[in-house]
Design an enzyme around this catalytic site. Structure first.
Site, PDB file in Angstrom:
ATOM      1  CE1 TYR A 107    -104.583 -10.159  36.335  1.00  0.00           C
ATOM      2  CE2 TYR A 107    -106.581 -11.488  36.197  1.00  0.00           C
ATOM      3  CZ  TYR A 107    -105.211 -11.376  36.426  1.00  0.00           C
ATOM      4  OH  TYR A 107    -104.484 -12.497  36.759  1.00  0.00           O
ATOM      5  CD  GLU A 192    -112.693 -35.375  43.700  1.00  0.00           C
ATOM      6  OE1 GLU A 192    -111.655 -34.825  44.139  1.00  0.00           O
ATOM      7  OE2 GLU A 192    -113.134 -36.446  44.170  1.00  0.00           O
ATOM      8  CG  ASP A 245    -110.572 -38.919  44.104  1.00  0.00           C
ATOM      9  OD1 ASP A 245    -110.907 -39.643  43.148  1.00  0.00           O
ATOM     10  OD2 ASP A 245    -109.734 -37.994  44.001  1.00  0.00           O
TER      11      ASP A 245
END
Length: 363
Positions: A107, A192, A245
């Protein structure tokens, strides 16, 4: 029903077996500030000299090796200039004893970088070229990961940080400056997703699997979360279990924590090879009789990722991990951790995790 005492004994045995199998992670000596500055100055001179001579293709030696980094295509000339700009930026940070994040650097000069991925790749390129971890160049990362549970430590300012929080605390940006880690935990549970992390806190998971440290990178992990996990092993040598997962992306995230990223060099020392895969394992889907409404079909992207993962040495050399990918493809479906709530709202905390630990069903 598994007792807490049994679980604690099993986790203690796991700790000793991990120490015996892996030993301590190697300690890599890092260059001090003056050595780092000298190395940055050396490469600034090399880049300036090559550009002034009009060398093309441009070749620069990777520090400490006989390998070369090469820029061939015409459109890579701009990348060389960006590398020079970043080297100068890092030198200024070192000279003034200040630090900056990649986001801040971007930035400050949006028009120069164009987009964040361009800066990210230039930072990776610079660390590879100099053979120095990014943190030694005073370029940090912004944390997104959370930690909760039985852990406290001192931050970079010497302030005590207590992780006993009902929502977790943000992992500090400067993981290297943390010190005096203290914990009564028996293990680390790496999760996760943030949603599962919060549910485990709400379910008081420590009542079912003993005192633990919960960590989440909120999906694909940032550098600080990975480094924090590695430091916890180095400092406390607590066994770490990964809960992701049962899909290709969850297994890919596990691999990033355990084996390292495909994009970052080993010099960053981010991987934790002692991490073990506790669940949700694809091989659990059929035995648990997970309801069909909790299952999702594999997409073409999922299948492509499986094909990519099975070819990586970390999977070809680990038969048990490789088999999980084979099972996933055979079932042609995936299940998120939240799918276990279809069995019972507290099935994950009260039944699944205690049973997996009791049966030593980690990989």
């Amino acid at each position: 029903m598994t007792s807490l005492r049994e679980i604690i004994v099993i986790l203690s045995d796991l700790k000793q077996s991990l120490i015996a199998f892996h030993g301590a992670n190697p300690v890599y000596p890092q260059p001090n500030k003056s050595e780092t500055m000298a190395r940055v100055e050396e490469y600034i001179k090399l880049v300036v000299a090559a550009i002034s001579r009009g060398d093309w293709p441009l070749q620069l030696p990777i520090h400490g090796s006989d390998q070369m980094m090469t820029w061939k295509a015409a459109n890579q000339r701009r990348k060389c200039l960006l590398l020079f700009h970043l080297l100068a930026k890092s030198h200024a940070l070192l000279r003034t004893n200040t630090t900056s994040t990649k986001r801040d650097i971007y930035y400050e000069d949006v028009s120069i970088w164009g987009n964040q991925p361009v800066l990210d790749s230039t930072v990776t390129q610079m660390t590879r070229l100099l053979n120095i971890p990014r943190r030694c160049l005073n370029i940090g990362a912004t944390s997104k990961g959370l930690v909760a549970g039985s852990l406290n430590f001192l931050d970079g300012d010497g302030k005590l940080v207590d992780c006993q929080s009902p929502t977790g605390i943000l992992i500090p940006n400067d993981v290297e400056k943390l010190s005096q880690f203290r914990s009564k935990a028996f293990h680390i549970l790496l999760v996760e997703k943030d949603s599962t992390f919060q549910k485990l806190i709400d379910d008081k998971i420590e009542s079912f699997i003993g005192e633990c440290i919960l960590i989440t990178g909120k999906g694909y992990p940032d550098v600080n979360t990975r480094r924090f996990l590695r430091r916890l092993w180095d400092e406390l040598q607590l066994p770490a279990l990964a809960l992701v997962d049962a899909d290709p992306h969850g297994i890919s995230i596990l691999a990033v924590y355990r084996f390292g990223s495909q994009n970052l060099e080993d010099i960053e020392h981010l991987s934790t090879p002692q991490l073990r895969f506790i669940g949700l394992q694809p091989s659990d889907i059929e035995p648990l009789h997970i309801p069909d409404e909790a299952k999702l079909p594999l997409t073409q992207r999922d299948r492509s990722l499986i094909d990519s993962l099975v070819q990586r040495p970390s999977f070809t050399e680990n038969q048990l991990l490789h088999e999980q990918l084979v099972v996933l493809r055979r079932l042609n479906c995936k299940v998120e951790i939240q799918g276990l709530t279809k069995i019972h709202p507290q099935f994950l905390s009260r039944t699944y995790l205690p049973a997996k630990i009791q049966s030593k069903s980690w990989i």
